[in-house]
Write a protein that holds these residues in place. Structure first.
Motif, PDB file in Angstrom:
ATOM      1  N   ALA A  62      -3.412   3.245  -0.534  1.00 44.51           N
ATOM      2  CA  ALA A  62      -3.912   2.895   0.803  1.00 44.51           C
ATOM      3  C   ALA A  62      -5.292   3.495   1.015  1.00 44.51           C
ATOM      4  O   ALA A  62      -5.621   4.544   0.467  1.00 44.51           O
ATOM      5  CB  ALA A  62      -2.939   3.412   1.851  1.00 44.51           C
ATOM      6  N   THR A 117       0.860   5.768  -0.111  1.00 41.37           N
ATOM      7  CA  THR A 117       0.168   7.046  -0.030  1.00 41.37           C
ATOM      8  C   THR A 117       0.935   8.038  -0.903  1.00 41.37           C
ATOM      9  O   THR A 117       2.148   7.877  -1.120  1.00 41.37           O
ATOM     10  CB  THR A 117       0.116   7.568   1.412  1.00 41.37           C
ATOM     11  OG1 THR A 117       1.442   7.566   1.949  1.00 41.37           O
ATOM     12  CG2 THR A 117      -0.761   6.691   2.281  1.00 41.37           C
ATOM     13  N   ARG A 125       0.839  -1.203   0.000  1.00 40.27           N
ATOM     14  CA  ARG A 125       0.000   0.000   0.000  1.00 40.27           C
ATOM     15  C   ARG A 125       0.875   1.253   0.000  1.00 40.27           C
ATOM     16  O   ARG A 125       1.890   1.303   0.696  1.00 40.27           O
ATOM     17  CB  ARG A 125      -0.905  -0.002   1.222  1.00 40.27           C
ATOM     18  CG  ARG A 125      -1.952  -1.134   1.232  1.00 40.27           C
ATOM     19  CD  ARG A 125      -2.611  -1.242   2.579  1.00 40.27           C
ATOM     20  NE  ARG A 125      -1.637  -1.645   3.589  1.00 40.27           N
ATOM     21  CZ  ARG A 125      -1.856  -1.603   4.903  1.00 40.27           C
ATOM     22  NH1 ARG A 125      -2.993  -1.145   5.364  1.00 40.27           N
ATOM     23  NH2 ARG A 125      -0.917  -2.004   5.747  1.00 40.27           N
ATOM     24  N   GLU A 165       3.322   2.241   2.943  1.00 37.97           N
ATOM     25  CA  GLU A 165       2.860   2.260   4.328  1.00 37.97           C
ATOM     26  C   GLU A 165       3.804   1.457   5.222  1.00 37.97           C
ATOM     27  O   GLU A 165       4.249   0.363   4.857  1.00 37.97           O
ATOM     28  CB  GLU A 165       1.457   1.648   4.413  1.00 37.97           C
ATOM     29  CG  GLU A 165       0.393   2.472   3.731  1.00 37.97           C
ATOM     30  CD  GLU A 165      -0.070   3.631   4.616  1.00 37.97           C
ATOM     31  OE1 GLU A 165      -0.820   3.387   5.562  1.00 37.97           O
ATOM     32  OE2 GLU A 165       0.335   4.780   4.330  1.00 37.97           O
TER      33      GLU A 165
END
Length: 285
Positions: A285, A179, A177, A264
């Protein structure tokens, strides 16, 4: 000190690691510590240690050590054959060693990094509050070598409470994940969708500092370079090739290249176990 462990073989690369040196970035010291922090914590819990005790991080297996006294050890992380003396032993479980017995790790069959904890922890001299080997900053104890003797400490928690800690298999093609990162605006509007829609492959250029990937390049919207910037483990730095480099525990500051996304933190344990040639994917995410 209650005993010692003699290193007889190390495999390709092995170091001492704990949870590192958080909070010192302002003076140029990275966090370092175990790349797979979850496996380090589990190994310590299995032998009744506080989670942050120093343990051994072993790349691809091949470690042999000999205990001087009765000892309880545990092996976690990559899937690797384990022997205690002449008997087979289970990973993810406490293992009893008698005085003079050897713990032997075979070659990792799945995953990359194993963790070996001993009850009491490896009591080497701390540097800036940690016993971790920082390969980039050259802080902490040197990489392990045959003939080294490591003291075992006597600070422990309650005795081990479980016989086995079941763990799921490491995924063949993990999804990490991400961001959006601090310099996403240096890329075209489609760069992030490209990152999360195409697979990437782990190259042979990987170590505790980072993983160089192969795959679809991300297109820049702005030319030029930045001043080096602080970043965190999981930062995806994009060099002129356009293909990201995933920073791990011993990462430096950026090399003037932008960071469009960050993996993440909980997924970094999975990234720590990636092997050359393995495919992975990213998802938002």
């Amino acid at each position: 000190m209650t005993g010692k462990a003699e290193i007889l073989a190390t495999g390709p690369f092995a170091t001492i690691q704990d949870l590192g040196r958080p909070g010192l970035a302002a003076i140029g010291v990275g966090r370092s510590g175990a790349v797979d922090r979850g496996s380090l914590r589990l190994a310590n819990r299995l032998v009744g240690n506080p989670e942050g005790h120093a343990a051994l991080e072993v790349t691809l297996g091949g470690l042999r050590l000999r205990a001087s006294e009765h000892a309880t050890v545990a092996v976690t992380g990559a899937e690797v054959p384990v022997r205690a003396g002449r008997r087979a032993a289970a990973p993810n479980a406490p293992i009893a060693l008698r005085p003079g017995e050897e713990l032997t790790l075979g070659t990792a069959e799945r995953g990359l990094r194993c963790y070996v904890a001993v009850r009491g922890g490896f009591d080497v001299r701390p540097v800036l509050g940690a016993r971790a080997t920082d390969t980039m900053g050259r802080l902490g104890p040197p990489p392990l070598a045959p003939g080294m003797t490591l003291p075992v400490g006597d600070v422990t928690g309650a005795p081990p409470a479980v016989d086995l800690a079941p763990r799921g298999r490491l995924p063949d093609e993990p999804t990490l994940r991400v961001t959006p990162g601090p310099r996403l605006d240096w890329f075209t509007a489609t760069a992030l969708s490209t990152l999360v829609s195409t697979p990437y492959t782990v190259t042979a250029e990987l170590d505790r500092i980072g993983i160089r990937l192969a795959g679809t390049a991300l297109t820049r919207a702005r030319a030029g370079e930045l001043q080096p910037e602080a970043c965190v483990p999981g930062a995806l730095q994009v060099p002129p090739s356009g293909v990201p480099i995933l920073f791990l525990a011993d990462h430096p500051v950026t090399g003037g290249y932008p960071v469009p996304a960050v993996v993440e933190e909980p997924d970094l344990d999975i990234a720590a176990q990636l092997r050359p040639g393995q495919r992975l994917r990213f998802t938002l995410a």
